[in-house]
Write a protein that holds these residues in place. Structure first.
Motif, mmCIF file in Angstrom:
data_model
loop_
_atom_site.group_PDB
_atom_site.id
_atom_site.type_symbol
_atom_site.label_atom_id
_atom_site.label_comp_id
_atom_site.label_asym_id
_atom_site.label_seq_id
_atom_site.Cartn_x
_atom_site.Cartn_y
_atom_site.Cartn_z
ATOM 1 N N PHE A 209 41.333 -2.869 -5.640
ATOM 2 C CA PHE A 209 42.222 -3.429 -6.658
ATOM 3 C C PHE A 209 43.152 -4.502 -6.085
ATOM 4 N N VAL A 210 43.733 -4.237 -4.928
ATOM 5 C CA VAL A 210 44.755 -5.127 -4.374
ATOM 6 C C VAL A 210 44.190 -6.519 -4.096
ATOM 7 N N ASN A 211 43.051 -6.580 -3.426
ATOM 8 C CA ASN A 211 42.512 -7.885 -3.014
ATOM 9 C C ASN A 211 42.116 -8.776 -4.189
ATOM 10 N N PRO A 212 41.323 -8.294 -5.157
ATOM 11 C CA PRO A 212 41.018 -9.183 -6.301
ATOM 12 C C PRO A 212 42.246 -9.521 -7.135
ATOM 13 N N GLN A 213 43.207 -8.602 -7.200
ATOM 14 C CA GLN A 213 44.399 -8.862 -8.005
ATOM 15 C C GLN A 213 45.239 -9.986 -7.407
ATOM 16 N N TYR A 223 37.868 -11.114 -13.754
ATOM 17 C CA TYR A 223 38.359 -9.751 -13.642
ATOM 18 C C TYR A 223 37.259 -8.832 -13.129
ATOM 19 N N THR A 224 37.591 -8.048 -12.110
ATOM 20 C CA THR A 224 36.696 -6.978 -11.685
ATOM 21 C C THR A 224 36.984 -5.755 -12.553
ATOM 22 N N VAL A 225 36.295 -4.661 -12.279
ATOM 23 C CA VAL A 225 36.522 -3.456 -13.075
ATOM 24 C C VAL A 225 37.962 -2.980 -12.934
ATOM 25 N N THR A 226 38.463 -2.924 -11.711
ATOM 26 C CA THR A 226 39.812 -2.391 -11.489
ATOM 27 C C THR A 226 40.893 -3.313 -12.036
ATOM 28 N N THR A 227 40.787 -4.615 -11.785
ATOM 29 C CA THR A 227 41.807 -5.529 -12.296
ATOM 30 C C THR A 227 41.716 -5.662 -13.813
ATOM 31 N N GLY A 228 40.516 -5.525 -14.366
ATOM 32 C CA GLY A 228 40.365 -5.563 -15.811
ATOM 33 C C GLY A 228 41.024 -4.374 -16.482
#
Length: 276
Positions: A209-213, A223-228
């Motif tokens: 979550f942290v890195n894509p966010q 958006y990835t699954v977690t950031t979405g």
């Protein structure tokens, strides 16, 4: 039953509850109304389980689950491909090298195992900004692939060291280069440990979550699954009929994937020891 045995049973029971409890809450509350979640979070729904809340999450305009699955899956494939192309030959060179600098490189790469990835985000952001890669897919892929290097190197080098050097010599006699020797002779033998590395890396990328966010950011529109999920529920955090179904949709694939692939993980981790 001895006191030591009782202590072990209690410790294992507490550990199981700590791990299974959140999963149980997520699974049951994803199919319950807001009233049932608030009044009976650990109980069964008074009106029975309903798929309506899960359907609403799947069709929500705030979070396109299908698109997020596709984006995250592409990242998983890309990171694993880059990882194999870079770490595979590097691990072969380290495992077959007998000089001091080979060991030094190995120690430097393994040092990444002891550095939490979250502590690297801030300096990485400055580096990516300087390179013009912040908020871009290539920048995210490069950093995400870098995070997978230490574990993969550790697994690959340990396995390659158990493969007899006579195979290398035989390939050289047949005219194969060092690069060709690795891909044509050594790499096919590494299937168990490659599967293990790919499973671990895939789970890491999917749940990150942290890195894509911070590296991609909302401004990128990717958006990835977690950031979405975070984007979908951050504005509606008190509506648990939105929170729990989205959490289930985000974690269910990786849980199923891990359950079916756990034998490969164990097999890959023990393959080197068995071959030796």
């Amino acid at each position: 039953m001895t006191a030591r045995r009782v202590g072990r049973v209690v410790a294992v029971t507490l550990l199981v509850l700590a791990m299974v409890g959140p999963l149980y809450l997520m699974l049951t509350n994803a199919f319950k109304s807001q009233h049932d979640i608030l009044t009976e979070p650990f109980g069964w729904p008074s009106g029975g389980f309903s798929l309506r809340f899960l359907t609403d999450a799947l069709t929500s305009p705030d979070f396109n689950v299908v698109a997020a699955y596709g984006v995250t899956l592409l990242f998983v494939v890309a990171v694993n491909a880059l990882n194999l192309l870079v770490v595979g030959p590097a691990s072969y060179a380290i495992a077959r090298g007998g000089r001091h600098y080979h060991r030094a490189v190995m120690l430097v790469l393994l040092a990444g195992l002891f550095i939490p990835g979250q502590t690297l985000v801030i300096p990485v952001i400055y580096v990516l900004k300087a390179l013009g890669l912040i908020g871009t897919v290539p920048g995210f892929l490069l950093f995400e692939t870098t995070l997978t290097v230490p574990t993969t190197v550790f697994l690959f080098v340990a396995f390659i060291q158990t493969v007899p050097r006579e195979l290398d010599e035989a390939a050289r006699i047949d005219g194969a280069s060092r690069y060709g020797t690795f891909w044509r002779v050594i790499f096919p033998l590494m299937r168990p440990v490659v599967a293990t590395a790919m499973v671990l890396n895939s789970i890491g990328v999917w749940t990150d979550f942290v890195n894509p966010q911070f590296i991609l950011g909302p401004q990128s529109g990717i958006y990835t699954v977690t950031t979405g999920v975070y984007a979908a529920i951050s504005r509606l955090s008190t509506d648990y009929t939105v929170v729990y179904p989205n959490m289930l949709l985000a974690t269910a694939p990786v849980i199923v994937f891990y359950v079916f692939m756990q034998k490969r993980i164990i097999g890959g981790l023990t393959a080197g020891a068995i071959k030796g």
